[in-house]
Design an enzyme around this catalytic site. Structure first.
Site, mmCIF file in Angstrom:
data_model
loop_
_atom_site.group_PDB
_atom_site.id
_atom_site.type_symbol
_atom_site.label_atom_id
_atom_site.label_comp_id
_atom_site.label_asym_id
_atom_site.label_seq_id
_atom_site.Cartn_x
_atom_site.Cartn_y
_atom_site.Cartn_z
ATOM 1 N N LYS A 67 0.804 -1.229 0.000
ATOM 2 C CA LYS A 67 0.000 0.000 0.000
ATOM 3 C C LYS A 67 0.836 1.278 0.000
ATOM 4 O O LYS A 67 0.482 2.260 -0.649
ATOM 5 C CB LYS A 67 -0.971 -0.008 1.176
ATOM 6 C CG LYS A 67 -2.096 -1.023 0.978
ATOM 7 C CD LYS A 67 -3.116 -0.980 2.089
ATOM 8 C CE LYS A 67 -4.278 -1.912 1.729
ATOM 9 N NZ LYS A 67 -5.330 -1.903 2.737
ATOM 10 N N ASP A 103 -10.264 2.610 2.007
ATOM 11 C CA ASP A 103 -10.388 1.820 3.243
ATOM 12 C C ASP A 103 -11.133 2.594 4.334
ATOM 13 O O ASP A 103 -11.992 2.044 5.031
ATOM 14 C CB ASP A 103 -8.994 1.445 3.782
ATOM 15 C CG ASP A 103 -8.424 0.204 3.098
ATOM 16 O OD1 ASP A 103 -9.196 -0.561 2.487
ATOM 17 O OD2 ASP A 103 -7.199 0.008 3.185
HETATM 18 P P1 NAP Z 1 0.627 -3.864 7.848
HETATM 19 O O1 NAP Z 1 0.755 -2.617 7.056
HETATM 20 O O2 NAP Z 1 1.575 -4.972 7.622
HETATM 21 O O3 NAP Z 1 0.661 -3.433 9.394
HETATM 22 C C1 NAP Z 1 0.637 -4.429 10.382
HETATM 23 C C2 NAP Z 1 0.377 -3.787 11.750
HETATM 24 O O4 NAP Z 1 0.212 -4.844 12.710
HETATM 25 C C3 NAP Z 1 1.527 -2.919 12.233
HETATM 26 O O5 NAP Z 1 0.994 -1.877 13.021
HETATM 27 C C4 NAP Z 1 2.323 -3.915 13.094
HETATM 28 O O6 NAP Z 1 3.099 -3.297 14.092
HETATM 29 C C5 NAP Z 1 1.189 -4.667 13.740
HETATM 30 N N1 NAP Z 1 1.586 -6.009 14.221
HETATM 31 C C6 NAP Z 1 1.912 -7.088 13.453
HETATM 32 N N2 NAP Z 1 2.214 -8.136 14.252
HETATM 33 C C7 NAP Z 1 2.068 -7.701 15.530
HETATM 34 C C8 NAP Z 1 2.260 -8.314 16.805
HETATM 35 N N3 NAP Z 1 2.640 -9.600 16.912
HETATM 36 N N4 NAP Z 1 2.029 -7.588 17.917
HETATM 37 C C9 NAP Z 1 1.626 -6.280 17.831
HETATM 38 N N5 NAP Z 1 1.448 -5.636 16.641
HETATM 39 C C10 NAP Z 1 1.671 -6.342 15.518
HETATM 40 O O7 NAP Z 1 -0.832 -4.506 7.648
HETATM 41 P P2 NAP Z 1 -2.189 -3.721 7.320
HETATM 42 O O8 NAP Z 1 -2.376 -3.637 5.859
HETATM 43 O O9 NAP Z 1 -2.190 -2.464 8.120
HETATM 44 O O10 NAP Z 1 -3.292 -4.759 7.855
HETATM 45 C C11 NAP Z 1 -3.608 -4.805 9.236
HETATM 46 C C12 NAP Z 1 -4.874 -5.632 9.435
HETATM 47 O O11 NAP Z 1 -5.990 -4.984 8.833
HETATM 48 C C13 NAP Z 1 -4.823 -7.031 8.837
HETATM 49 O O12 NAP Z 1 -5.487 -7.923 9.702
HETATM 50 C C14 NAP Z 1 -5.598 -6.895 7.545
HETATM 51 O O13 NAP Z 1 -6.189 -8.112 7.140
HETATM 52 C C15 NAP Z 1 -6.663 -5.890 7.979
HETATM 53 N N6 NAP Z 1 -7.247 -5.125 6.856
HETATM 54 C C16 NAP Z 1 -8.572 -5.245 6.623
HETATM 55 C C17 NAP Z 1 -9.152 -4.531 5.588
HETATM 56 C C18 NAP Z 1 -10.621 -4.668 5.336
HETATM 57 O O14 NAP Z 1 -11.093 -4.196 4.297
HETATM 58 N N7 NAP Z 1 -11.370 -5.267 6.245
HETATM 59 C C19 NAP Z 1 -8.374 -3.678 4.793
HETATM 60 C C20 NAP Z 1 -7.012 -3.570 5.094
HETATM 61 C C21 NAP Z 1 -6.459 -4.304 6.107
HETATM 62 P P3 NAP Z 1 4.627 -2.843 13.777
HETATM 63 O O15 NAP Z 1 4.526 -1.495 13.135
HETATM 64 O O16 NAP Z 1 5.263 -2.823 15.106
HETATM 65 O O17 NAP Z 1 5.223 -3.892 12.864
#
Ligand code: NAP
Length: 283
Positions: A67, A103
């Site tokens: 993204k 989003d």
């Molecule tokens: P991302 O950019 O990879 O960000 C991941 C986030 O999760 C970061 O803040 C990361 O923290 C944190 N994280 C990962 N593992 C962790 C752990 N073990 N303990 C604490 N924090 C942790 O991913 P994203 O795109 O933001 O997606 C995040 C979630 O939103 C996912 O579950 C995804 O499926 C969901 N999502 C849903 C939609 C929808 O339409 N429903 C759309 C987009 C995303 P750090 O910065 O410390 O690494």
């Protein structure tokens, strides 16, 4: 005439429900398009988008982990994508890719329209500072919440998101170690990807965050949302919401950007809900 091509680009991406959602929109509206998946490793993103364009690609959804990188490849950005720094939708123009982010509006539409929430004046805790958190934070502020507290495992990213939002009176970066001192919230949103971790890790969250009539949202859906929503239920949350509705609503916003028509989302939402029930967790 060739059918315009669209795709969701990610890595991995084979699990994505987006082709199915867009096929339903296409069928409903009578707008013909070819929507598939495009798996591109981070090092191949620019070349993959270029190839996709040469092969007739007219638009794309962007998912993890691209993204932010996709935003940097865009020739222009819509205001909300500029504010969030990440894109989930690309529209091909005559001269390049235009990036947008649906989003945030997708989440707000799901909360306000499907779940009849009034976000105005709500005290909100956002957990996470990745692509999804960047996407939803501006829309939550625009929807009139009173305060947005942000916590993230990597503290520098918490600060970077708060700085990018640029509203110090309403946006409060905090740290996991401070959670006991923050009081309680009207709305808590898990925007981390922890639920996808195979090791079953859990966020270190005290039950004191949940006040009476607190709604709790996990942006993930299915298995990935179970751990966090189970914590919320055990801590007394009023309503539990997963990310399935947001997924469908953000897709509808993308569809409208490409085709100028906003599809009805209820039928595909209900079809997917039957396969990804929240009933075993929620009430
Ligand atoms: P991302 O950019 O990879 O960000 C991941 C986030 O999760 C970061 O803040 C990361 O923290 C944190 N994280 C990962 N593992 C962790 C752990 N073990 N303990 C604490 N924090 C942790 O991913 P994203 O795109 O933001 O997606 C995040 C979630 O939103 C996912 O579950 C995804 O499926 C969901 N999502 C849903 C939609 C929808 O339409 N429903 C759309 C987009 C995303 P750090 O910065 O410390 O690494």
């Amino acid at each position: 005439m060739s059918v315009p091509r669209f795709a969701v680009i990610g890595h991995p991406v084979s699990h994505s429900l987006s082709p199915r959602i867009h096929a339903a929109f296409s069928h409903q509206t009578g707008i013909t398009m070819d929507y598939g998946t495009l798996d591109a490793a981070p090092t191949d993103l620019a070349a993959a988008l270029e190839r996709f364009h040469r092969d007739g690609g007219a638009g794309a959804n962007v998912t993890m982990p691209h993204k932010r990188a996709a935003a940097a490849l865009c020739e222009s950005l819509a205001d909300r994508a500029e504010r969030s720094g990440v894109v989930n939708t690309l529209v091909r123009t005559a001269t390049g890719w235009r990036g947008d982010n649906t989003d945030g509006l997708g989440l707000v539409r799901d909360l306000t329209d499907r779940h009849s929430q009034d976000l105005r004046g709500r005290r909100v805790l956002l957990i996470g500072a990745g692509g999804a958190a960047h996407g939803v934070a501006p829309a939550l502020l625009d929807a009139g919440i009173s305060d947005l507290f942000i916590v993230n495992r990597t503290e520098s990213r918490t600060d970077a998101l708060a700085d990018a939002l640029g509203e110090p009176a309403r946006v409060h970066p905090r740290y996991f170690k401070d959670l006991d001192t923050l009081g309680s919230f009207d709305l808590i949103i898990n925007a981390t990807s922890i639920g996808h971790d195979a090791d079953g890790s859990e966020l270190p969250l005290p039950g004191s965050l949940i006040r009476r009539r607190c709604d709790v949202v996990d942006l993930a859906y299915g298995e990935a949302a179970i751990g966090f929503l189970a914590w919320a239920r055990a801590s007394g949350a009023d309503r539990l919401i997963d990310g399935l509705g947001m997924l469908v609503e953000q897709a509808a916003e993308s569809f409208e950007l490409w085709h100028g028509v906003h599809p009805d989302t209820d039928a595909i939402h209900d079809e997917l809900r039957a396969e990804y029930p929240i009933g075993s967790i929620g009430r």
